[in-house]
Scaffold this motif. Sequence first.
Motif, PDB file in Angstrom:
ATOM      1  N   LEU A   1       1.109  -1.299   0.064  1.00 43.34           N
ATOM      2  CA  LEU A   1       0.031  -0.183   0.156  1.00 43.34           C
ATOM      3  C   LEU A   1       0.845   1.278  -0.124  1.00 43.34           C
ATOM      4  N   LEU A   2       2.024   1.523   0.607  1.00 44.59           N
ATOM      5  CA  LEU A   2       2.700   2.507   0.850  1.00 44.59           C
ATOM      6  C   LEU A   2       3.479   2.916  -0.502  1.00 44.59           C
ATOM      7  N   THR A   3       3.578   2.018  -1.575  1.00 38.41           N
ATOM      8  CA  THR A   3       4.049   2.239  -2.903  1.00 38.41           C
ATOM      9  C   THR A   3       2.951   2.714  -3.740  1.00 38.41           C
ATOM     10  N   GLN A   4       1.780   2.686  -3.631  1.00 35.12           N
ATOM     11  CA  GLN A   4       0.706   2.870  -4.431  1.00 35.12           C
ATOM     12  C   GLN A   4       0.535   4.627  -4.384  1.00 35.12           C
ATOM     13  N   PRO A   5       0.135   5.017  -5.433  1.00 34.19           N
ATOM     14  CA  PRO A   5       0.007   6.606  -5.608  1.00 34.19           C
ATOM     15  C   PRO A   5      -1.565   6.939  -5.192  1.00 34.19           C
ATOM     16  N   TRP A   6      -1.531   8.020  -4.674  1.00 37.58           N
ATOM     17  CA  TRP A   6      -2.930   8.689  -4.292  1.00 37.58           C
ATOM     18  C   TRP A   6      -3.386   8.873  -5.863  1.00 37.58           C
ATOM     19  N   ALA A   7      -4.831   8.790  -5.781  1.00 38.48           N
ATOM     20  CA  ALA A   7      -5.632   9.167  -6.898  1.00 38.48           C
ATOM     21  C   ALA A   7      -6.800   9.935  -6.581  1.00 38.48           C
ATOM     22  N   SER A   8      -7.237  10.779  -7.474  1.00 30.69           N
ATOM     23  CA  SER A   8      -8.540  11.700  -7.193  1.00 30.69           C
ATOM     24  C   SER A   8      -9.639  11.171  -7.704  1.00 30.69           C
ATOM     25  N   VAL A   9     -10.743  10.933  -6.759  1.00 36.75           N
ATOM     26  CA  VAL A   9     -11.997  10.091  -7.174  1.00 36.75           C
ATOM     27  C   VAL A   9     -13.081  10.976  -6.569  1.00 36.75           C
ATOM     28  N   CYS A  10     -14.296  10.632  -7.526  1.00 32.63           N
ATOM     29  CA  CYS A  10     -15.554  11.415  -6.960  1.00 32.63           C
ATOM     30  C   CYS A  10     -16.408  10.128  -6.474  1.00 32.63           C
TER      31      CYS A  10
ATOM     32  N   LEU B   1     -12.815 -10.834  -3.295  1.00 32.75           N
ATOM     33  CA  LEU B   1     -11.651  -9.898  -3.415  1.00 32.75           C
ATOM     34  C   LEU B   1     -11.265  -9.586  -4.616  1.00 32.75           C
ATOM     35  N   GLN B   2     -11.176 -10.513  -5.849  1.00 30.27           N
ATOM     36  CA  GLN B   2     -11.000 -10.067  -7.125  1.00 30.27           C
ATOM     37  C   GLN B   2     -11.751  -9.119  -7.692  1.00 30.27           C
ATOM     38  N   ARG B   3     -13.314  -9.430  -7.276  1.00 29.42           N
ATOM     39  CA  ARG B   3     -14.339  -8.449  -7.742  1.00 29.42           C
ATOM     40  C   ARG B   3     -14.291  -6.978  -7.163  1.00 29.42           C
ATOM     41  N   LEU B   4     -13.906  -6.848  -6.063  1.00 32.37           N
ATOM     42  CA  LEU B   4     -13.830  -5.739  -5.330  1.00 32.37           C
ATOM     43  C   LEU B   4     -12.502  -5.015  -6.050  1.00 32.37           C
ATOM     44  N   GLN B   5     -11.472  -5.685  -6.219  1.00 30.97           N
ATOM     45  CA  GLN B   5     -10.261  -5.029  -7.015  1.00 30.97           C
ATOM     46  C   GLN B   5     -10.670  -4.555  -8.427  1.00 30.97           C
ATOM     47  N   GLY B   6     -11.446  -5.380  -9.059  1.00 27.18           N
ATOM     48  CA  GLY B   6     -11.880  -5.142 -10.341  1.00 27.18           C
ATOM     49  C   GLY B   6     -12.766  -3.995 -10.441  1.00 27.18           C
ATOM     50  N   LEU B   7     -13.642  -3.760  -9.183  1.00 25.67           N
ATOM     51  CA  LEU B   7     -14.530  -2.455  -9.205  1.00 25.67           C
ATOM     52  C   LEU B   7     -13.837  -1.262  -8.777  1.00 25.67           C
ATOM     53  N   LEU B   8     -12.820  -1.306  -7.837  1.00 26.38           N
ATOM     54  CA  LEU B   8     -12.495  -0.175  -7.363  1.00 26.38           C
ATOM     55  C   LEU B   8     -11.332   0.476  -8.002  1.00 26.38           C
ATOM     56  N   SER B   9     -10.259  -0.541  -8.649  1.00 27.00           N
ATOM     57  CA  SER B   9      -9.089  -0.149  -9.492  1.00 27.00           C
ATOM     58  C   SER B   9      -9.473   0.632 -10.580  1.00 27.00           C
ATOM     59  N   PRO B  10     -10.465   0.365 -11.459  1.00 25.35           N
ATOM     60  CA  PRO B  10     -11.004   1.468 -12.598  1.00 25.35           C
ATOM     61  C   PRO B  10     -11.235   2.800 -12.094  1.00 25.35           C
ATOM     62  N   VAL B  11     -11.952   2.883 -10.797  1.00 23.85           N
ATOM     63  CA  VAL B  11     -12.239   4.123 -10.256  1.00 23.85           C
ATOM     64  C   VAL B  11     -11.153   5.124 -10.031  1.00 23.85           C
TER      65      VAL B  11
ATOM     66  N   ALA C   1      -8.204   4.696 -11.176  1.00 23.90           N
ATOM     67  CA  ALA C   1      -7.454   4.994 -12.593  1.00 23.90           C
ATOM     68  C   ALA C   1      -8.152   6.155 -13.324  1.00 23.90           C
ATOM     69  N   GLY C   2      -9.567   6.554 -12.775  1.00 28.42           N
ATOM     70  CA  GLY C   2     -10.378   7.528 -13.418  1.00 28.42           C
ATOM     71  C   GLY C   2     -11.199   6.977 -14.738  1.00 28.42           C
ATOM     72  N   GLN C   3     -11.344   5.536 -14.480  1.00 29.70           N
ATOM     73  CA  GLN C   3     -12.285   4.766 -15.597  1.00 29.70           C
ATOM     74  C   GLN C   3     -13.128   4.025 -14.902  1.00 29.70           C
ATOM     75  N   PRO C   4     -14.273   4.377 -14.104  1.00 31.25           N
ATOM     76  CA  PRO C   4     -15.084   3.739 -13.606  1.00 31.25           C
ATOM     77  C   PRO C   4     -16.155   2.969 -14.422  1.00 31.25           C
ATOM     78  N   HIS C   5     -16.673   1.789 -14.123  1.00 28.37           N
ATOM     79  CA  HIS C   5     -17.624   1.101 -14.921  1.00 28.37           C
ATOM     80  C   HIS C   5     -19.237   1.705 -14.726  1.00 28.37           C
ATOM     81  N   ALA C   6     -19.683   1.980 -15.977  1.00 27.70           N
ATOM     82  CA  ALA C   6     -21.007   2.446 -15.863  1.00 27.70           C
ATOM     83  C   ALA C   6     -22.097   1.780 -15.157  1.00 27.70           C
ATOM     84  N   ALA C   7     -21.824   0.325 -15.282  1.00 31.50           N
ATOM     85  CA  ALA C   7     -22.752  -0.592 -14.363  1.00 31.50           C
ATOM     86  C   ALA C   7     -22.502  -0.609 -12.889  1.00 31.50           C
ATOM     87  N   THR C   8     -21.756   0.080 -12.278  1.00 31.84           N
ATOM     88  CA  THR C   8     -21.346   0.010 -10.946  1.00 31.84           C
ATOM     89  C   THR C   8     -21.363   1.331 -10.277  1.00 31.84           C
TER      90      THR C   8
END
Length: 215
Positions: A11-20, A76-86, A88-95
């Motif tokens: 976690l310490l190596t992960q960058p901060w991301a701006s999210v809404c 866990l894989q599903r949670l990562q798949g939902l949150l990671s795009p957010v 990265a600035g590319q949220p899923h429309a269905a979520t």
Amino acid sequence: MECSEELESRLLTQPWASVCFGESTFIAKACFGDAGYILLISDLSGVWYESADAEAVGQRSKELNKRLTAHVSSVLQRLQGLLSPVLAGQPHAATSFSCQRPAGGLSLRVRSELSGLPFYWDFRCRPAPVVCRHLVHPLIQMSLALQHQVQELTSLLLRKDAEIEDYRESGATLSRGPGSDTGGFPLYCSTYLSKADQVLLQATSLQYWEKISAE
């Protein structure tokens, strides 16, 4: 419900991301693994985090998704798949994500699908110790401001280099003084941003917060 030290180190190596989330703007970072996940989120007025291990993930999945039978690794894989795009600035429309702040904490609610069934999740974040207001917030604000300045300077320099190249291709002869070559500038920026992120490593350590809180 603490995750492994390996997950904390990642976690310490992960960058901060701006999210809404809804009408609220945050900066956030997260890390997922077989052992669970850690989420760190701030609106620069407060800082919240959640550390959930595999057992806690399994219990919460059963609590929130009574019709769904899924292995913890799949959740866990599903949670990562939902949150990671957010992040990265590319949220899923269905979520959909919604945010609530119960009793000083922060609850990030997710609605999506898993295996063709509705999937619900609550990231139940708790407040970080008071030291964050005095240490983490100023460091985050300073880091974001410096990164923004470096990005602006990089864009300006690259535009100038493109203009110079256009002059050369048109046959113009240009003279540039010693040390004016900017070929290494992108590498310098990358090195600078890497060092700036290191300043935040200790301040964003969950173990560091818990140590300060205990004192």
